[in-house]
Motif scaffolding. Sequence first.
Motif, PDB file in Angstrom:
ATOM      1  N   ALA A 169       9.637  27.135 -12.798  1.00 56.85           N
ATOM      2  CA  ALA A 169       9.730  28.595 -12.739  1.00 56.85           C
ATOM      3  C   ALA A 169       8.900  29.127 -11.569  1.00 56.85           C
ATOM      4  O   ALA A 169       9.345  30.028 -10.851  1.00 56.85           O
ATOM      5  N   ALA A 170       7.707  28.566 -11.367  1.00 54.57           N
ATOM      6  CA  ALA A 170       6.879  28.974 -10.229  1.00 54.57           C
ATOM      7  C   ALA A 170       7.604  28.676  -8.920  1.00 54.57           C
ATOM      8  O   ALA A 170       7.646  29.516  -8.016  1.00 54.57           O
ATOM      9  N   GLU A 171       8.206  27.490  -8.837  1.00 56.81           N
ATOM     10  CA  GLU A 171       8.955  27.107  -7.641  1.00 56.81           C
ATOM     11  C   GLU A 171      10.139  28.059  -7.419  1.00 56.81           C
ATOM     12  O   GLU A 171      10.385  28.504  -6.297  1.00 56.81           O
ATOM     13  N   PHE A 172      10.857  28.375  -8.479  1.00 53.77           N
ATOM     14  CA  PHE A 172      11.993  29.298  -8.421  1.00 53.77           C
ATOM     15  C   PHE A 172      11.556  30.647  -7.843  1.00 53.77           C
ATOM     16  O   PHE A 172      12.271  31.261  -7.058  1.00 53.77           O
ATOM     17  N   ALA A 173      10.365  31.090  -8.234  1.00 56.86           N
ATOM     18  CA  ALA A 173       9.839  32.381  -7.778  1.00 56.86           C
ATOM     19  C   ALA A 173       9.097  32.280  -6.449  1.00 56.86           C
ATOM     20  O   ALA A 173       8.558  33.273  -5.963  1.00 56.86           O
ATOM     21  N   SER A 174       9.059  31.082  -5.870  1.00 58.10           N
ATOM     22  CA  SER A 174       8.337  30.831  -4.606  1.00 58.10           C
ATOM     23  C   SER A 174       6.855  31.174  -4.718  1.00 58.10           C
ATOM     24  O   SER A 174       6.265  31.768  -3.818  1.00 58.10           O
ATOM     25  N   LEU A 175       6.270  30.799  -5.861  1.00 56.10           N
ATOM     26  CA  LEU A 175       4.848  31.003  -6.108  1.00 56.10           C
ATOM     27  C   LEU A 175       4.191  29.674  -6.456  1.00 56.10           C
ATOM     28  O   LEU A 175       4.864  28.743  -6.898  1.00 56.10           O
TER      29      LEU A 175
ATOM     30  N   GLU B  75      13.968  41.728  -3.479  1.00 57.60           N
ATOM     31  CA  GLU B  75      14.515  40.381  -3.690  1.00 57.60           C
ATOM     32  C   GLU B  75      13.466  39.471  -4.329  1.00 57.60           C
ATOM     33  O   GLU B  75      13.766  38.713  -5.245  1.00 57.60           O
ATOM     34  N   ARG B  76      12.239  39.573  -3.853  1.00 51.30           N
ATOM     35  CA  ARG B  76      11.163  38.749  -4.409  1.00 51.30           C
ATOM     36  C   ARG B  76      10.883  39.116  -5.871  1.00 51.30           C
ATOM     37  O   ARG B  76      10.691  38.258  -6.716  1.00 51.30           O
ATOM     38  N   GLU B  77      10.873  40.408  -6.165  1.00 53.72           N
ATOM     39  CA  GLU B  77      10.617  40.866  -7.528  1.00 53.72           C
ATOM     40  C   GLU B  77      11.735  40.415  -8.465  1.00 53.72           C
ATOM     41  O   GLU B  77      11.481  39.994  -9.593  1.00 53.72           O
ATOM     42  N   LEU B  78      12.975  40.487  -7.996  1.00 51.31           N
ATOM     43  CA  LEU B  78      14.094  40.035  -8.831  1.00 51.31           C
ATOM     44  C   LEU B  78      14.014  38.540  -9.105  1.00 51.31           C
ATOM     45  O   LEU B  78      14.278  38.099 -10.232  1.00 51.31           O
ATOM     46  N   LEU B  79      13.639  37.744  -8.102  1.00 51.81           N
ATOM     47  CA  LEU B  79      13.460  36.304  -8.318  1.00 51.81           C
ATOM     48  C   LEU B  79      12.346  36.046  -9.329  1.00 51.81           C
ATOM     49  O   LEU B  79      12.477  35.192 -10.205  1.00 51.81           O
ATOM     50  N   LEU B  80      11.262  36.775  -9.204  1.00 56.72           N
ATOM     51  CA  LEU B  80      10.146  36.610 -10.135  1.00 56.72           C
ATOM     52  C   LEU B  80      10.569  36.983 -11.551  1.00 56.72           C
ATOM     53  O   LEU B  80      10.284  36.249 -12.505  1.00 56.72           O
ATOM     54  N   LEU B  81      11.255  38.104 -11.713  1.00 57.56           N
ATOM     55  CA  LEU B  81      11.702  38.513 -13.047  1.00 57.56           C
ATOM     56  C   LEU B  81      12.667  37.489 -13.651  1.00 57.56           C
ATOM     57  O   LEU B  81      12.588  37.186 -14.850  1.00 57.56           O
ATOM     58  N   ALA B  82      13.552  36.952 -12.827  1.00 62.49           N
ATOM     59  CA  ALA B  82      14.481  35.914 -13.313  1.00 62.49           C
ATOM     60  C   ALA B  82      13.712  34.666 -13.710  1.00 62.49           C
ATOM     61  O   ALA B  82      13.973  34.074 -14.764  1.00 62.49           O
ATOM     62  N   ALA B  83      12.750  34.260 -12.902  1.00 60.53           N
ATOM     63  CA  ALA B  83      11.957  33.072 -13.206  1.00 60.53           C
ATOM     64  C   ALA B  83      11.182  33.254 -14.510  1.00 60.53           C
ATOM     65  O   ALA B  83      11.115  32.342 -15.341  1.00 60.53           O
TER      66      ALA B  83
ATOM     67  N   GLU C 136      11.946  35.204 -17.037  1.00 57.11           N
ATOM     68  CA  GLU C 136      12.861  35.181 -18.180  1.00 57.11           C
ATOM     69  C   GLU C 136      13.349  33.758 -18.468  1.00 57.11           C
ATOM     70  O   GLU C 136      13.430  33.345 -19.634  1.00 57.11           O
ATOM     71  N   LEU C 137      13.676  33.006 -17.441  1.00 58.63           N
ATOM     72  CA  LEU C 137      14.110  31.612 -17.644  1.00 58.63           C
ATOM     73  C   LEU C 137      12.981  30.778 -18.247  1.00 58.63           C
ATOM     74  O   LEU C 137      13.220  29.921 -19.100  1.00 58.63           O
ATOM     75  N   TYR C 138      11.750  31.038 -17.827  1.00 60.13           N
ATOM     76  CA  TYR C 138      10.594  30.358 -18.409  1.00 60.13           C
ATOM     77  C   TYR C 138      10.415  30.768 -19.870  1.00 60.13           C
ATOM     78  O   TYR C 138      10.216  29.927 -20.747  1.00 60.13           O
ATOM     79  N   ARG C 139      10.497  32.055 -20.133  1.00 62.54           N
ATOM     80  CA  ARG C 139      10.326  32.575 -21.491  1.00 62.54           C
ATOM     81  C   ARG C 139      11.351  31.958 -22.449  1.00 62.54           C
ATOM     82  O   ARG C 139      11.047  31.635 -23.592  1.00 62.54           O
ATOM     83  N   GLU C 140      12.586  31.770 -21.957  1.00 64.94           N
ATOM     84  CA  GLU C 140      13.649  31.193 -22.768  1.00 64.94           C
ATOM     85  C   GLU C 140      13.564  29.668 -22.872  1.00 64.94           C
ATOM     86  O   GLU C 140      14.356  29.056 -23.579  1.00 64.94           O
ATOM     87  N   GLY C 141      12.626  29.071 -22.145  1.00 71.25           N
ATOM     88  CA  GLY C 141      12.476  27.618 -22.182  1.00 71.25           C
ATOM     89  C   GLY C 141      13.478  26.877 -21.320  1.00 71.25           C
ATOM     90  O   GLY C 141      13.634  25.666 -21.439  1.00 71.25           O
TER      91      GLY C 141
END
Length: 80
Positions: free
Chosen positions: A40-46, A18-26, A28-33
């Motif tokens: 994005a860091a907050e989204f990934a809980s980092l 679950e954590r890895e999927l959140l990180l990957l989503a964050a 990609e959303l960051y990469r796309e702007g």
Amino acid sequence: MESTTPEGFRDFLGPRPERELLLLAAIELYREGKLSLGKAAEFASLSVREFLYELRKRDVPINYTKEEAEADIRTIEGLG
């Protein structure tokens, strides 16, 4: 042939999928702007620092414009 079962995906994603999927989503959303670095860091809980580390580890460039750099320089100069 690799397993396409949920268990196989869990193996691919590691012990905390679950954590890895959140990180990957964050990422990609960051990469796309669609998300800023902080969001994005907050989204990934980092922390921002941890998220930057993950970006670097995955060779994802940082979205940082010339205008943002100039604004940061002005801010830093104003502190001195």
